[in-house]
Design a protein around this motif. Structure first.
Motif, PDB file in Angstrom:
ATOM      1  N   ILE A  97       2.269  -3.774   5.767  1.00  0.00           N
ATOM      2  CA  ILE A  97       1.684  -2.899   6.783  1.00  0.00           C
ATOM      3  C   ILE A  97       1.413  -1.521   6.199  1.00  0.00           C
ATOM      4  O   ILE A  97       0.452  -0.859   6.579  1.00  0.00           O
ATOM      5  CB  ILE A  97       2.598  -2.834   8.019  1.00  0.00           C
ATOM      6  N   LEU A 100      -1.852  -1.664   4.882  1.00  0.00           N
ATOM      7  CA  LEU A 100      -2.839  -1.599   5.965  1.00  0.00           C
ATOM      8  C   LEU A 100      -3.020  -0.146   6.413  1.00  0.00           C
ATOM      9  O   LEU A 100      -4.133   0.285   6.722  1.00  0.00           O
ATOM     10  CB  LEU A 100      -2.392  -2.454   7.147  1.00  0.00           C
ATOM     11  N   GLY A 101      -1.911   0.611   6.425  1.00  0.00           N
ATOM     12  CA  GLY A 101      -2.004   2.028   6.759  1.00  0.00           C
ATOM     13  C   GLY A 101      -2.851   2.776   5.746  1.00  0.00           C
ATOM     14  O   GLY A 101      -3.630   3.655   6.101  1.00  0.00           O
ATOM     15  N   LEU A 102      -2.716   2.362   4.467  1.00  0.00           N
ATOM     16  CA  LEU A 102      -3.539   2.970   3.412  1.00  0.00           C
ATOM     17  C   LEU A 102      -5.020   2.752   3.698  1.00  0.00           C
ATOM     18  O   LEU A 102      -5.834   3.670   3.510  1.00  0.00           O
ATOM     19  CB  LEU A 102      -3.212   2.314   2.073  1.00  0.00           C
ATOM     20  N   MET A 104      -6.421   2.493   6.547  1.00  0.00           N
ATOM     21  CA  MET A 104      -6.864   3.405   7.609  1.00  0.00           C
ATOM     22  C   MET A 104      -7.045   4.811   7.062  1.00  0.00           C
ATOM     23  O   MET A 104      -8.018   5.487   7.384  1.00  0.00           O
ATOM     24  CB  MET A 104      -5.841   3.408   8.737  1.00  0.00           C
ATOM     25  N   ILE A 105      -6.081   5.265   6.233  1.00  0.00           N
ATOM     26  CA  ILE A 105      -6.194   6.621   5.703  1.00  0.00           C
ATOM     27  C   ILE A 105      -7.471   6.768   4.884  1.00  0.00           C
ATOM     28  O   ILE A 105      -8.262   7.697   5.081  1.00  0.00           O
ATOM     29  CB  ILE A 105      -4.974   6.961   4.836  1.00  0.00           C
ATOM     30  N   LEU A 107     -10.202   4.907   4.905  1.00  0.00           N
ATOM     31  CA  LEU A 107     -11.409   4.799   5.734  1.00  0.00           C
ATOM     32  C   LEU A 107     -11.651   6.094   6.497  1.00  0.00           C
ATOM     33  O   LEU A 107     -12.794   6.464   6.758  1.00  0.00           O
ATOM     34  CB  LEU A 107     -11.271   3.646   6.727  1.00  0.00           C
ATOM     35  N   GLY A 108     -10.567   6.797   6.867  1.00  0.00           N
ATOM     36  CA  GLY A 108     -10.742   8.059   7.570  1.00  0.00           C
ATOM     37  C   GLY A 108     -11.192   9.170   6.647  1.00  0.00           C
ATOM     38  O   GLY A 108     -11.959  10.036   7.033  1.00  0.00           O
ATOM     39  N   ILE A 109     -10.710   9.109   5.402  1.00  0.00           N
ATOM     40  CA  ILE A 109     -11.041  10.186   4.465  1.00  0.00           C
ATOM     41  C   ILE A 109     -12.491  10.086   3.991  1.00  0.00           C
ATOM     42  O   ILE A 109     -13.164  11.093   3.816  1.00  0.00           O
ATOM     43  CB  ILE A 109     -10.073  10.141   3.259  1.00  0.00           C
TER      44      ILE A 109
ATOM     45  N   PHE B 257      -5.338  -1.022  14.163  1.00  0.00           N
ATOM     46  CA  PHE B 257      -4.818  -0.081  15.156  1.00  0.00           C
ATOM     47  C   PHE B 257      -3.716  -0.737  15.975  1.00  0.00           C
ATOM     48  O   PHE B 257      -2.699  -0.105  16.299  1.00  0.00           O
ATOM     49  CB  PHE B 257      -5.938   0.401  16.084  1.00  0.00           C
ATOM     50  N   ALA B 260      -0.652  -0.905  14.106  1.00  0.00           N
ATOM     51  CA  ALA B 260      -0.073   0.435  14.091  1.00  0.00           C
ATOM     52  C   ALA B 260       0.710   0.704  15.367  1.00  0.00           C
ATOM     53  O   ALA B 260       1.789   1.290  15.338  1.00  0.00           O
ATOM     54  CB  ALA B 260      -1.178   1.474  13.930  1.00  0.00           C
ATOM     55  N   TYR B 300      -8.331   7.645  12.354  1.00  0.00           N
ATOM     56  CA  TYR B 300      -7.872   6.719  11.316  1.00  0.00           C
ATOM     57  C   TYR B 300      -6.771   7.355  10.471  1.00  0.00           C
ATOM     58  O   TYR B 300      -5.744   6.746  10.217  1.00  0.00           O
ATOM     59  CB  TYR B 300      -9.021   6.336  10.393  1.00  0.00           C
ATOM     60  N   ILE B 301      -7.030   8.584  10.020  1.00  0.00           N
ATOM     61  CA  ILE B 301      -6.057   9.235   9.144  1.00  0.00           C
ATOM     62  C   ILE B 301      -4.744   9.406   9.892  1.00  0.00           C
ATOM     63  O   ILE B 301      -3.665   9.120   9.376  1.00  0.00           O
ATOM     64  CB  ILE B 301      -6.590  10.606   8.669  1.00  0.00           C
ATOM     65  N   SER B 303      -3.495   7.657  12.435  1.00  0.00           N
ATOM     66  CA  SER B 303      -2.729   6.416  12.602  1.00  0.00           C
ATOM     67  C   SER B 303      -2.180   5.928  11.276  1.00  0.00           C
ATOM     68  O   SER B 303      -1.036   5.470  11.213  1.00  0.00           O
ATOM     69  CB  SER B 303      -3.587   5.321  13.208  1.00  0.00           C
ATOM     70  N   GLY B 304      -2.997   6.038  10.222  1.00  0.00           N
ATOM     71  CA  GLY B 304      -2.553   5.550   8.924  1.00  0.00           C
ATOM     72  C   GLY B 304      -1.325   6.307   8.441  1.00  0.00           C
ATOM     73  O   GLY B 304      -0.333   5.703   8.020  1.00  0.00           O
ATOM     74  N   VAL B 305      -1.393   7.635   8.542  1.00  0.00           N
ATOM     75  CA  VAL B 305      -0.254   8.439   8.091  1.00  0.00           C
ATOM     76  C   VAL B 305       0.970   8.141   8.949  1.00  0.00           C
ATOM     77  O   VAL B 305       2.086   7.966   8.438  1.00  0.00           O
ATOM     78  CB  VAL B 305      -0.611   9.944   8.150  1.00  0.00           C
ATOM     79  N   ILE B 307       1.710   5.365  10.519  1.00  0.00           N
ATOM     80  CA  ILE B 307       2.289   4.062  10.142  1.00  0.00           C
ATOM     81  C   ILE B 307       3.197   4.242   8.937  1.00  0.00           C
ATOM     82  O   ILE B 307       4.358   3.821   8.936  1.00  0.00           O
ATOM     83  CB  ILE B 307       1.192   3.052   9.726  1.00  0.00           C
TER      84      ILE B 307
END
Lengths: 294, 355
Positions: A97, A100-102, A104-105, A107-109, B257, B260, B300-301, B303-305, B307
């Motif tokens: 997971i 998976l969080g990576l 998201m990070i 994709l956001g960056i 998501f 998360a 996104y950032i 939620s990712g951070v 998690i």
């Protein structure tokens, strides 16, 4: 004959891209005991760096590639030291997971750093009439030959490295048993770090190879990543040669079914077949059942 | 009466769920009184919908430690199938729900049987691919999903004996709340049944569980199918509240998501899923997106951070944070009292001197 050969050549090209990506996934799986779902986006991130350098600063494709590989190396090391190593004690699911969080990070960056426009990257050897040769009527571009050669050389080097060097031995023993190899004095931390860096570089190469066929966008490696996973599963996560063979089998059968069966659902049919193969041979074609101790 | 209710609150979890539902049901009233904005009600409805999916996924992720990456795909499946059944065949709402859930369960059994025999990672990869296929279906099979433009739906309609009534927006919201309470209760009962105990044993040690005679494959399958069915159910809720389905909603990012939400809320907790949905979906939509409008992918950032930080430093999940706050409070309470006393006595001394 001609079509079959053409399919064969193009499968070799896509197959080597899949193989690069899946080797990265397997390397990380063996050394850090986690499925790296972020393999694709890490490659995409560095692909974006390459494309930005190419478009904004006007560098050549070769320099850009070298630079992207360097940043990929750094990304891999950074991710390992900041995130994966401190989290080495968490359970395997949570580790997955984390990757998976990576995703998201990153994709956001991406749109924040590089803007929302799609970028593009050229081929290494531009396609013209003079840069293609025909073999028995089927033509193959120099660029495709280049991609195939580079990937197979890299894979060959990796196998040689794994088999005959001291560091390769370190990677193999870390993969076999993390704790014992630590007790034997193997620097497992460095081994894991280098596997992450290598995997990131392989992912980036896959991104740069695949970019000219579409464009540089956040989801450019999604398809490659899924195929790389399937290749790794088909070949077996527990061997290094398996994923490469799996990648080529997958690429060839995909292209064949896309042309001869259905161009919309060809992929789906092949994936279903892979699932069925897994049902019969759960650990992949080359994989061995791992021994779990309680 | 009050003591009886208090007793009930302390002993019965379903009563707490009901109470929680009643509190949530006041949101449409607040929206009508203009205390919260019209669009905020939509966000709250989405939070409820996501909490429902997260509850289902929690059974899989929290208890059996398996990752499903096609949760969003199955939500889409529920949303599209109910629209298809209602619009094409004019089936009553309840019957359409039942058929949709039955089909979802069948698909879940099929995928589960193919991919659950081996280690957990295979399910993640198989569902990754199932999610892709489902998305391709939503985009390309026009007769089922209406292609890229999506399909329209209506608020839930219930057939009474002579007439059909269609709920209003506010009533639909209360319908969603009722469904949330229902799903919470169902999950609570599953957790406290034989299945739940087996899952709990598996989550501690699969080998020990196996040695005690628990059929791992069977219970993994139960968890996967339940989570699939609940995901489809929440898709139905989505279609009925948003009155339409679009193909681009159901991608991998939505599945991430939802994972998360489970992680942030806290594995194995029930209220945690609502909290997780609120933190992951609500907080960015209500406040953060406006504050960080210059960063397009901020949600996104965030939620990712969140998690990664929660897994690394607070793996029990945010739902347990009040215990820690309480502990911290009890820890610093003596010091605070001491400090107050010191201050107070000093002041008094000063006062004495002045006098």
């Amino acid at each position: 004959m001609e079509t079959t050969l053409r399919i064969f050549f193009s499968s070799l090209e896509t197959g080597s891209v899949y193989a690069l990506a899946s080797l990265g996934i397997v390397l990380i799986f063996r050394t850090s005991k986690t499925t790296n779902f972020a393999q694709g986006v890490i490659g995409t991130f560095n692909g974006y760096i390459a494309a930005t350098l190419f478009l904004k600063w006007g560098w050549g494709i070769w320099e850009v590639t070298a630079c992207a590989l360097f940043t990929a190396f750094l990304t891999g090391i950074l991710i390992d030291t900041i995130i994966i190593r401190p989290a080495s004690k968490v359970n395997p699911v949570s580790k997955q997971i984390i990757t998976l969080g990576l995703i998201m990070i990153i994709l956001g960056i991406l749109p924040w750093l590089f803007g929302i426009d799609f970028l593009s990257l050229p081929r290494f050897i531009p396609i013209t009439e003079s840069t293609r040769i025909s073999v028995l009527g089927a033509s193959i571009t120099y660029n495709a030959i280049f991609v195939i050669l580079v990937s197979s050389t890299l894979m060959g080097l990796l196998f040689w490295f794994l088999k005959y060097t001291k560091w390769g031995l370190a990677i193999r023993v870390t993969a076999a048993d993390d704790t014992t190899s630590k007790l034997m004095g193997v620097p497992t931390k460095t081994v894991t770090m280098i596997s992450w860096a290598t995997a990131a570089m392989f992912g980036t190469l896959a991104a740069i190879f695949i970019a000219p066929q579409t464009n540089v966008n956040p989801l450019m490696l999604a398809d490659v990543q899924i195929n790389a996973f399937f290749a790794a599963v088909l070949g077996g996560f527990t061997s290094f040669i398996g994923p490469v063979v799996g990648a080529f089998i997958l690429a060839i059968s995909k292209n064949l079914s896309l042309i001869y069966i259905s161009d919309e659902w060809g992929n789906v049919i092949v994936y279903l077949l892979v699932l069925v193969v897994l049902f019969i041979k759960p650990y992949g074609l080359f994989g061995k059942k791992g021994v779990k101790k309680v | 009466m009050m003591t009886y209710l208090k007793q009930l609150y302390k002993t019965s979890y379903p009563f707490r769920f009901l109470l929680f539902g009643i509190v949530l049901s006041f949101l449409p009233l607040l929206s009508d009184l203009d205390i919260i904005e019209f669009s905020a009600l939509t966000t709250w409805a989405q939070i409820i919908i996501f909490a429902v999916v997260a509850l289902g996924l929690n059974l899989l992720l929290g208890f059996s430690g398996l990752i499903s990456l096609s949760t969003a795909g199955f939500m889409g499946f529920g949303a599209y199938t109910i629209t298809f059944l209602s619009n094409r065949f004019d089936l009553p709402f309840m019957l359409a729900i039942l058929i949709t859930l039955a089909i979802a369960a069948a698909i879940g059994v099929f995928i589960g049987l193919l991919s659950l025999r081996v280690e957990g990672i295979y399910l993640a990869i198989a569902t990754l691919f199932v999610g892709e296929i489902l998305q391709q279906i939503y985009k390309q099979v026009d007769w089922f999903s209406g292609g890229f433009s999506g399909v329209r739906f209506h608020y839930p309609q219930f057939n009474l004996i002579f007439t059909t009534i269609e709920l209003t927006r506010n009533q639909t919201f209360i319908f969603l709340v009722a469904c949330l309470v229902l799903v919470m209760t169902v999950i609570y009962n599953i957790i406290n049944s034989r299945t739940g105990r087996a899952l709990m044993a598996m989550s501690r040690s699969e080998h020990a569980a196996q040695a005690m005679g628990i059929n791992i494959l069977k219970y993994r399958l139960v968890a996967f199918v339940t989570s699939t069915v609940i995901a489809s159910f929440s898709g139905i809720l989505y279609a009925s509240f948003m009155r339409g389905v679009e193909p681009t909603t159901w991608n991998l990012n939505l599945s991430l998501f939802i994972i998360a939400m489970v992680v942030v809320g806290g594995y194995k907790s029930i209220f945690g899923m609502f909290l997780g949905a609120f933190v992951i979906h609500g907080i960015p939509t209500f406040w953060l997106n406006e504050m960080f409008a210059s960063i397009p992918g901020f949600a996104y950032i965030f939620s990712g951070v969140l998690i990664i930080v929660i897994i690394m430093f607070y793996s029990v999940g945010l739902i347990h944070i009040h215990h820690d706050i309480k502990k911290l409070y009890l820890k610093i309470k003596p010091y605070v009292i001491k400090a107050y006393k010191k201050l107070f006595t000093k002041k008094q001394e000063k006062g004495d001197k002045n006098a």
